[in-house]
Design a protein around this motif. Sequence first.
Motif, PDB file in Angstrom:
ATOM      1  N   GLY A  89      -8.715  -6.540   6.283  1.00 48.13           N
ATOM      2  CA  GLY A  89      -7.518  -5.798   5.909  1.00 48.13           C
ATOM      3  C   GLY A  89      -6.590  -5.525   7.072  1.00 48.13           C
TER       4      GLY A  89
ATOM      5  N   LYS B  65       3.668   5.330   6.073  1.00 48.57           N
ATOM      6  CA  LYS B  65       2.843   4.827   7.163  1.00 48.57           C
ATOM      7  C   LYS B  65       3.606   4.993   8.472  1.00 48.57           C
TER       8      LYS B  65
ATOM      9  N   ASP C  31      -7.019  -1.271   6.688  1.00 47.19           N
ATOM     10  CA  ASP C  31      -5.618  -1.668   6.597  1.00 47.19           C
ATOM     11  C   ASP C  31      -4.949  -1.400   7.940  1.00 47.19           C
TER      12      ASP C  31
ATOM     13  N   ARG D 192       1.465 -11.969   5.625  1.00 49.21           N
ATOM     14  CA  ARG D 192       0.161 -12.124   6.274  1.00 49.21           C
ATOM     15  C   ARG D 192      -0.487 -13.470   5.981  1.00 49.21           C
TER      16      ARG D 192
ATOM     17  N   ASP E 145      -0.422   2.847  11.926  1.00 53.58           N
ATOM     18  CA  ASP E 145      -0.742   1.805  10.946  1.00 53.58           C
ATOM     19  C   ASP E 145      -0.293   0.426  11.407  1.00 53.58           C
TER      20      ASP E 145
ATOM     21  N   SER F 181       0.823  -1.201   0.000  1.00 55.52           N
ATOM     22  CA  SER F 181       0.000   0.000   0.000  1.00 55.52           C
ATOM     23  C   SER F 181       0.863   1.258   0.000  1.00 55.52           C
TER      24      SER F 181
END
Length: 247
Positions: free
Chosen positions: A185, A11, A142, A235, A89, A7
């Motif tokens: 997410g 962050k 997210d 993940r 994040d 993404s």
Amino acid sequence: MTSTSPSRMSKTIAVFGVGPGMGRSVARRFGREGFQVALVARNQTRLDAFTGELAADGIKAAGFAVDLADRDALPGMIEAIAARFGPVDVLEYAPSGLDLLTRAVPIRDADAASFEFPLDLLLRTPVTLIRQVLPGMLERGDGAVLFGLPVNATIPAPPFGNIGTPAPAARHYLHTLHADLAGTGVYTGLLQISGPVGDSDAGNFVLDNYDPALLPAPHNPADLADAMWDLYLKRDTFDQVVGVTVA
């Protein structure tokens, strides 16, 4: 090893309980990927030194001094991080094992009071932090919560009975949260570590107080930070155990 951050860039990762071992390496690893880094620990002098090291590497970082045992102070600290860097994040939580080791009581000698501090550090405090940042992560679709725990979250260690008992509870909480967050997410991951962590306060304590011949070689904290990054990036699993095989 993949080095492309998912993404957007810039962050923010908040590293809770940062010390000279894994926490500092996690901060550097994520900072190399473009993350802004909020470092959280009690000692402002140490935080200033760590942020200076990161700045020298071109990483935007700031320290936030707070005692993780003071849960009333945690919401204000999260607000201070958001004011400086924007929303969190990635929440990375791997508090100093030294605080636990110096309070260790063998399981036969552990009374109810001996469990209070480890329950606070390993369960109550992280639950408080997660409840602060999770709504925003879900709204954005997210985010990640990353934990580091000793391997006694899975394998019993009787000499450390009082400090090891809350670890499986923390693991169960995280695993259940991981299952609940599927498809949102937001990811929850756990790194379980067997053996001392090089350069860490806890690792140095273990090497000074136990027979090194009976211990595995200290883990390179940079390798552990790489493992944390891989959990975040891929993940595809809830947890990873480093240093021992768990049946």
